[in-house]
Design a protein around this motif. Sequence first.
Motif, short mmCIF file in Angstrom:
data_model
loop_
_atom_site.label_atom_id
_atom_site.label_comp_id
_atom_site.label_asym_id
_atom_site.label_seq_id
_atom_site.Cartn_x
_atom_site.Cartn_y
_atom_site.Cartn_z
N GLY A 1 0.84 -1.49 -0.02
CA GLY A 1 0.16 0.08 -0.12
C GLY A 1 0.97 1.23 -0.05
N LYS A 2 2.24 0.93 -0.17
CA LYS A 2 3.10 2.12 -0.18
C LYS A 2 2.54 3.41 -1.23
CE LYS A 2 7.73 3.26 -1.36
NZ LYS A 2 9.17 2.69 -1.34
N LYS A 3 2.03 2.97 -2.51
CA LYS A 3 1.69 3.98 -3.43
C LYS A 3 0.53 4.86 -3.07
CE LYS A 3 3.40 2.92 -7.98
NZ LYS A 3 3.00 2.41 -9.36
N ILE A 4 -0.32 4.09 -2.25
CA ILE A 4 -1.44 4.85 -1.59
C ILE A 4 -1.10 5.78 -0.63
CG2 ILE A 4 -3.88 4.42 -0.46
CD1 ILE A 4 -4.11 1.76 -2.23
N VAL A 5 -0.37 5.34 0.42
CA VAL A 5 0.13 6.09 1.18
C VAL A 5 1.16 7.34 0.92
CG1 VAL A 5 2.00 6.26 3.29
CG2 VAL A 5 0.30 4.16 3.05
N ASP A 6 1.76 7.09 -0.26
CA ASP A 6 2.40 8.34 -0.72
C ASP A 6 1.33 9.35 -1.43
OD1 ASP A 6 4.52 9.69 -1.72
OD2 ASP A 6 4.51 8.78 -3.59
N ALA A 7 0.36 8.85 -1.98
CA ALA A 7 -0.40 9.87 -2.51
C ALA A 7 -1.19 10.52 -1.44
CB ALA A 7 -1.56 9.12 -3.43
N LEU A 8 -1.51 9.79 -0.37
CA LEU A 8 -2.31 10.29 0.87
C LEU A 8 -1.74 11.56 1.44
CD1 LEU A 8 -5.10 9.43 1.97
CD2 LEU A 8 -3.99 8.54 3.70
N VAL A 9 -0.25 11.79 1.13
CA VAL A 9 0.61 12.66 1.82
C VAL A 9 0.02 14.06 1.37
CG1 VAL A 9 2.83 13.77 1.86
CG2 VAL A 9 2.43 11.46 2.00
N ASP A 10 -0.38 14.08 0.28
CA ASP A 10 -0.97 15.35 -0.34
C ASP A 10 -2.37 15.64 0.08
OD1 ASP A 10 1.34 16.23 -1.86
OD2 ASP A 10 0.94 14.93 -3.42
N LEU A 11 -3.08 14.78 0.90
CA LEU A 11 -4.41 15.26 1.16
C LEU A 11 -4.64 16.68 1.75
CD1 LEU A 11 -7.45 13.85 1.56
CD2 LEU A 11 -6.68 13.61 3.88
N PRO A 12 -3.55 17.01 2.74
CA PRO A 12 -3.96 18.62 3.01
C PRO A 12 -3.77 19.63 1.88
CG PRO A 12 -2.45 17.40 4.36
CD PRO A 12 -2.62 16.45 3.29
N PHE A 13 -3.11 19.31 0.85
CA PHE A 13 -3.21 20.15 -0.05
C PHE A 13 -4.32 20.18 -1.02
CE2 PHE A 13 1.66 19.81 -1.35
CZ PHE A 13 1.98 20.89 -0.20
N ALA A 14 -5.16 18.87 -0.94
CA ALA A 14 -6.28 18.95 -1.83
C ALA A 14 -7.31 19.01 -1.22
CB ALA A 14 -6.17 17.38 -2.42
N ALA B 1 5.48 6.30 11.27
CA ALA B 1 4.90 6.98 10.12
C ALA B 1 3.60 6.87 9.92
CB ALA B 1 6.03 6.83 8.77
N LEU B 2 3.48 5.34 9.63
CA LEU B 2 2.16 5.00 9.25
C LEU B 2 1.02 5.53 10.52
CD1 LEU B 2 2.27 1.75 7.44
CD2 LEU B 2 2.22 3.83 6.47
N ALA B 3 1.42 5.30 11.57
CA ALA B 3 0.50 5.75 12.61
C ALA B 3 0.20 7.26 12.65
CB ALA B 3 1.04 5.32 13.85
N PHE B 4 1.09 8.08 12.34
CA PHE B 4 1.06 9.37 12.25
C PHE B 4 0.53 10.00 11.11
CE2 PHE B 4 2.50 13.67 11.04
CZ PHE B 4 2.70 14.45 12.37
N MET B 5 0.29 9.15 10.00
CA MET B 5 -0.60 9.42 8.96
C MET B 5 -1.99 9.15 9.20
SD MET B 5 1.80 8.97 5.63
CE MET B 5 0.43 9.58 4.54
N PHE B 6 -2.14 8.09 9.88
CA PHE B 6 -3.30 7.28 10.23
C PHE B 6 -4.22 8.55 11.15
CE2 PHE B 6 -6.43 5.07 12.97
CZ PHE B 6 -7.12 4.65 11.83
#
Lengths: 293, 318
Positions: A106-119, B27-32
């Motif tokens: 699920g790394k790609k999804i996590v990577d995409a999710l990082v930008d959520l606050p921008f979107a 990292a994942l916990a923080f993002m969650f």
Amino acid sequence: MTTTTLPARTAPFFASPRRSARVLPGFNLTLGFAVLYLSLIVLIPLSALVLKTFTLTWPQFWEAVTSPRVMASYRLTFGAAFIAALVNAVFGLLIAWVLVRYSFPGKKIVDALVDLPFALPTAVAGISLTALLAGNGWVGQFFEPYGIQLAFNPNGVVIALIFVGLPFVVRTVQPVLEDAEKELEEAATCLGATRWQTFSRVIYPSIAPALLTGFAMAFARGIGEYGSVIFIAGNMPMVSEITPLIIIGKLEQYDYAGATAVATVMLVISFILLLVINGLQGWQRKRSAGASQ
Amino acid sequence: MSQNTLRTPQRGTTEAAWVRYTLTGIALAFMFLFLVLPLAAVFTEALRKGWDAYWEALKEPDAWSAIRLTLITAAVAVPLNLIFGVAAAWAIAKYEFRGKSFLTTLIDLPFSVSPVVAGLIYVLVFGAQGWLGPWLMEHDIKIVFAVPGIILATMFVTLPFIARELIPLMQAQGNEEEQAAIVLGATGWQTFWRVTLPNIKWGLIYGVILCNARAMGEFGAVSVVSGHIRGQTNTMPLHVEVLYNEYQSAAAFAVASLLALLALVTLAIKSVVEWRHEREMKTIAERPPEKPHTQPSPAAVPRNRGGLTQETPDKARP
């Protein structure tokens, strides 16, 4: 691409391009349009702010920008933005590191999710964080019994600013980490460095400019942020009222002069931060250019 | 140190497994906590009173007019910023001129100005007490506290997105291909449409969707210039605020959920664009080197850049 071009001394500010690049058409058209558009949308309205400030006398201006309530808002805004940017620097670096160096499902999804606050629109983030952190919210309920309030006080401001600032750090550090040369780390390991030594002496210096840039960007964004904060802050004067809200409050009372004065202070600060960030990026470019030579 | 010698050689540039798992876990916990939970909360709260109430909130006329206004705003602001972005990127990336770095800094300015200040400056220009206020009143034109003001404030806030995306991209690609096209007799427009645009299309799409997301979601700047007239000058984010402040939490989250969906769609398109772009770069990189006989290089153009950009004009896929 020689570096020894000496622009003619009599040339106007936006001088014509060098002869070698003249093959391509459209310089005057595109530059003219860009400058016109920028002037109409950004520069002229911004100069209205500055000129309006000049209609105030100095004591008026000083009183407007240093009244106790405004001073309290500066402390909150800058303090919260600083703490949030610091938290983001730590966790943003960690997230960037994990995304670049490790692989997990699920790394790609996590990577995409990082930008959520921008979107995600800030108002949506604001009400949703408030719902989470309020005393009866999913997260807030665990803190309520210990007397810790996360929403409707400065804690909420910090949390909202962590949310909006996170992608800045991750997205500035990530590409630098990706470009980092593995050979240097291998050399460090071969020379007997522990992993932590390699990180602190080899990797960290190479990403420090990017990390600092990301920190400054998150900080700058945090200072100006409005939408996500006002829902969660509680907006009590002297306690949890951010500076942008002071401007809105003054506007609603038709105190245009006061609003303008405070806005000018914020504008000057954001301009300084912009220059700092530009300088940091220049440093980073120089650093990476030096490393690749 | 004794542990080090026990490790296999390739472990030299990575950490022990437990360190990897711990770091990934943190990292994942923080993002969650900070990203997933807020997103989930929007949809949960929106459906708290069931689907019927959800649809009711969205069917309400005020909600509809907010949605319409948001779409109109984005439909005006995004194309204008797109034209600006392309023009600015062309001028900045393709030419050297004095004041270039100053211009680039100015383009960044809206990013660092607080949205509230962005709204305020339009009130100062177009408001009743502003520069143009009296003249506008005389001619019965409303800009601030009306739709034009909302569009202007949105344009200000979203101005840098497309330009910021295109400038580094076009700088990295250099001028050789366009110069070759011009030397071979193409007009400026032909060069732009056939050579430049295919090269920058991913960056362009990327910039447009980010610009659009911000244009539809902008709150601070729009809130200052809107005047909050229900059913007339409320965009979706402002409508969310109104409902929320009226303690219609479920309805507020229902409208908010539409914006959250927009954010998710934006992220999805953005990721697809990134993956496509990566794949394209990979196929270009894996292509065999050109043979000098089959592909005459543009003779008039000095070859001073890497081979990557030289190969892109022929879009024939391997």
